[in-house]
Design a protein around this motif. Structure first.
Motif, PDB file in Angstrom:
ATOM      1  N   ASN A 138       0.828  -1.214   0.000  1.00 51.04           N
ATOM      2  CA  ASN A 138       0.000   0.000   0.000  1.00 51.04           C
ATOM      3  C   ASN A 138       0.858   1.258   0.000  1.00 51.04           C
ATOM      4  O   ASN A 138       0.587   2.206  -0.738  1.00 51.04           O
ATOM      5  CB  ASN A 138      -0.941   0.015   1.211  1.00 51.04           C
ATOM      6  CG  ASN A 138      -2.072  -0.952   1.065  1.00 51.04           C
ATOM      7  OD1 ASN A 138      -2.417  -1.383  -0.026  1.00 51.04           O
ATOM      8  ND2 ASN A 138      -2.659  -1.339   2.189  1.00 51.04           N
ATOM      9  N   LEU A 139       1.897   1.276   0.825  1.00 51.45           N
ATOM     10  CA  LEU A 139       2.793   2.429   0.885  1.00 51.45           C
ATOM     11  C   LEU A 139       3.459   2.667  -0.463  1.00 51.45           C
ATOM     12  O   LEU A 139       3.518   3.800  -0.950  1.00 51.45           O
ATOM     13  CB  LEU A 139       3.844   2.212   1.984  1.00 51.45           C
ATOM     14  CG  LEU A 139       4.868   3.323   2.176  1.00 51.45           C
ATOM     15  CD1 LEU A 139       4.191   4.605   2.661  1.00 51.45           C
ATOM     16  CD2 LEU A 139       5.935   2.881   3.167  1.00 51.45           C
ATOM     17  N   ASN A 182       2.461   1.626  -3.478  1.00 46.13           N
ATOM     18  CA  ASN A 182       1.467   2.027  -4.479  1.00 46.13           C
ATOM     19  C   ASN A 182       1.010   3.467  -4.280  1.00 46.13           C
ATOM     20  O   ASN A 182       0.714   4.165  -5.247  1.00 46.13           O
ATOM     21  CB  ASN A 182       0.259   1.095  -4.457  1.00 46.13           C
ATOM     22  CG  ASN A 182       0.568  -0.255  -5.053  1.00 46.13           C
ATOM     23  OD1 ASN A 182       1.495  -0.416  -5.847  1.00 46.13           O
ATOM     24  ND2 ASN A 182      -0.201  -1.257  -4.664  1.00 46.13           N
ATOM     25  N   ASN A 183       0.942   3.893  -3.050  1.00 46.55           N
ATOM     26  CA  ASN A 183       0.482   5.259  -2.778  1.00 46.55           C
ATOM     27  C   ASN A 183       1.529   6.316  -3.089  1.00 46.55           C
ATOM     28  O   ASN A 183       1.190   7.397  -3.569  1.00 46.55           O
ATOM     29  CB  ASN A 183       0.050   5.400  -1.321  1.00 46.55           C
ATOM     30  CG  ASN A 183      -1.268   4.727  -1.039  1.00 46.55           C
ATOM     31  OD1 ASN A 183      -2.057   4.472  -1.943  1.00 46.55           O
ATOM     32  ND2 ASN A 183      -1.514   4.412   0.218  1.00 46.55           N
ATOM     33  N   TYR A 184       2.806   6.025  -2.822  1.00 42.48           N
ATOM     34  CA  TYR A 184       3.806   7.093  -2.883  1.00 42.48           C
ATOM     35  C   TYR A 184       5.036   6.833  -3.752  1.00 42.48           C
ATOM     36  O   TYR A 184       5.648   7.786  -4.218  1.00 42.48           O
ATOM     37  CB  TYR A 184       4.310   7.414  -1.466  1.00 42.48           C
ATOM     38  CG  TYR A 184       3.241   7.962  -0.575  1.00 42.48           C
ATOM     39  CD1 TYR A 184       2.761   9.257  -0.744  1.00 42.48           C
ATOM     40  CD2 TYR A 184       2.699   7.187   0.436  1.00 42.48           C
ATOM     41  CE1 TYR A 184       1.773   9.766   0.066  1.00 42.48           C
ATOM     42  CE2 TYR A 184       1.707   7.686   1.262  1.00 42.48           C
ATOM     43  CZ  TYR A 184       1.250   8.980   1.070  1.00 42.48           C
ATOM     44  OH  TYR A 184       0.267   9.477   1.878  1.00 42.48           O
ATOM     45  N   SER A 219       2.082   6.074  -8.971  1.00 42.94           N
ATOM     46  CA  SER A 219       1.561   6.119  -7.604  1.00 42.94           C
ATOM     47  C   SER A 219       0.275   6.935  -7.531  1.00 42.94           C
ATOM     48  O   SER A 219      -0.004   7.783  -8.377  1.00 42.94           O
ATOM     49  CB  SER A 219       2.605   6.697  -6.655  1.00 42.94           C
ATOM     50  OG  SER A 219       2.958   7.995  -7.042  1.00 42.94           O
ATOM     51  N   VAL A 220      -0.501   6.648  -6.499  1.00 35.85           N
ATOM     52  CA  VAL A 220      -1.780   7.308  -6.293  1.00 35.85           C
ATOM     53  C   VAL A 220      -1.582   8.800  -6.060  1.00 35.85           C
ATOM     54  O   VAL A 220      -2.291   9.628  -6.624  1.00 35.85           O
ATOM     55  CB  VAL A 220      -2.524   6.671  -5.089  1.00 35.85           C
ATOM     56  CG1 VAL A 220      -3.774   7.453  -4.750  1.00 35.85           C
ATOM     57  CG2 VAL A 220      -2.835   5.211  -5.368  1.00 35.85           C
ATOM     58  N   TYR A 221      -0.593   9.149  -5.253  1.00 34.74           N
ATOM     59  CA  TYR A 221      -0.378  10.547  -4.895  1.00 34.74           C
ATOM     60  C   TYR A 221       0.722  11.164  -5.743  1.00 34.74           C
ATOM     61  O   TYR A 221       1.721  10.535  -6.061  1.00 34.74           O
ATOM     62  CB  TYR A 221      -0.027  10.661  -3.406  1.00 34.74           C
ATOM     63  CG  TYR A 221      -1.152  10.182  -2.524  1.00 34.74           C
ATOM     64  CD1 TYR A 221      -2.318  10.923  -2.404  1.00 34.74           C
ATOM     65  CD2 TYR A 221      -1.063   8.977  -1.847  1.00 34.74           C
ATOM     66  CE1 TYR A 221      -3.372  10.474  -1.622  1.00 34.74           C
ATOM     67  CE2 TYR A 221      -2.102   8.528  -1.055  1.00 34.74           C
ATOM     68  CZ  TYR A 221      -3.253   9.276  -0.949  1.00 34.74           C
ATOM     69  OH  TYR A 221      -4.284   8.835  -0.174  1.00 34.74           O
ATOM     70  N   ASP A 230       1.566  16.028  -3.569  1.00 34.64           N
ATOM     71  CA  ASP A 230       0.974  15.345  -2.413  1.00 34.64           C
ATOM     72  C   ASP A 230       2.060  14.762  -1.520  1.00 34.64           C
ATOM     73  O   ASP A 230       1.997  14.855  -0.296  1.00 34.64           O
ATOM     74  CB  ASP A 230       0.041  14.210  -2.849  1.00 34.64           C
ATOM     75  CG  ASP A 230      -1.180  14.689  -3.608  1.00 34.64           C
ATOM     76  OD1 ASP A 230      -1.656  15.808  -3.323  1.00 34.64           O
ATOM     77  OD2 ASP A 230      -1.649  13.942  -4.488  1.00 34.64           O
ATOM     78  N   ARG A 274       2.739  15.706   2.409  1.00 38.94           N
ATOM     79  CA  ARG A 274       2.602  14.707   3.474  1.00 38.94           C
ATOM     80  C   ARG A 274       3.917  14.357   4.162  1.00 38.94           C
ATOM     81  O   ARG A 274       3.939  14.076   5.356  1.00 38.94           O
ATOM     82  CB  ARG A 274       1.958  13.448   2.909  1.00 38.94           C
ATOM     83  CG  ARG A 274       0.511  13.719   2.529  1.00 38.94           C
ATOM     84  CD  ARG A 274      -0.299  12.468   2.442  1.00 38.94           C
ATOM     85  NE  ARG A 274      -1.695  12.824   2.275  1.00 38.94           N
ATOM     86  CZ  ARG A 274      -2.370  12.674   1.151  1.00 38.94           C
ATOM     87  NH1 ARG A 274      -1.794  12.145   0.105  1.00 38.94           N
ATOM     88  NH2 ARG A 274      -3.635  13.026   1.087  1.00 38.94           N
ATOM     89  N   THR A 321      -2.184   2.178  10.403  1.00 40.68           N
ATOM     90  CA  THR A 321      -1.788   2.435   9.025  1.00 40.68           C
ATOM     91  C   THR A 321      -0.648   1.549   8.561  1.00 40.68           C
ATOM     92  O   THR A 321      -0.672   1.011   7.463  1.00 40.68           O
ATOM     93  CB  THR A 321      -1.364   3.907   8.859  1.00 40.68           C
ATOM     94  OG1 THR A 321      -2.389   4.738   9.374  1.00 40.68           O
ATOM     95  CG2 THR A 321      -1.112   4.242   7.410  1.00 40.68           C
TER      96      THR A 321
END
Length: 134
Positions: free
Chosen positions: A32-33, A35-37, A42-44, A48, A52, A111
């Protein structure tokens, strides 16, 4: 790979009778980390990420590289159940989040799946390395 908790958990001096084993999915938290960043799509966005993490992504990567070179704590190892431990990305992210936001160690469990004691160890190791390296 999903690790199953071992049937027999080690006793640590019998001083804390209420301590129990809570299985965490470290691999899912890492995925998840990433994929997000950190993955290419990445999602963000970079903006972003900067908001963050309070730094640019390339600064994070350089910091991650530096702490891995100096301290083996920030290299991924196997835990006592022979499963992959927390990734270097997870360790550095937790330390930075705790410092940047003043987050309590026990809030990282939801998280990142990291226990309070592991978060505090990670933060201590991270701060020692930052002082040593920079």
């Amino acid at each position: 790979m999903v690790c199953q908790p071992t049937e027999e958990q080690p006793q640590w001096g019998d001083s804390i009778a209420s301590r129990s084993y809570k299985p965490q999915n470290k691999a899912l938290s890492h995925t998840n980390l990433m994929n997000n960043y950190f993955n290419p799509n990445s999602v963000y966005t970079e903006e972003d990420f900067r908001h963050r993490f309070r730094m640019r992504r390339h600064v994070f990567k350089r910091l991650l590289h530096d702490v891995q070179l100096v301290n083996p704590y920030f290299r991924q190892k196997q835990d006592r159940a022979s499963c992959p431990g927390f990734s270097p990305h997870q360790n550095v992210t937790v330390a930075l989040r705790m410092m940047a936001y003043g987050s309590p160690a026990d809030s990282m469990n939801e998280t990142y799946g990291m226990s309070k004691s592991t978060c505090l160890d990670t933060l201590e190791q991270f701060c020692d390395i930052i002082v040593q390296v920079y």
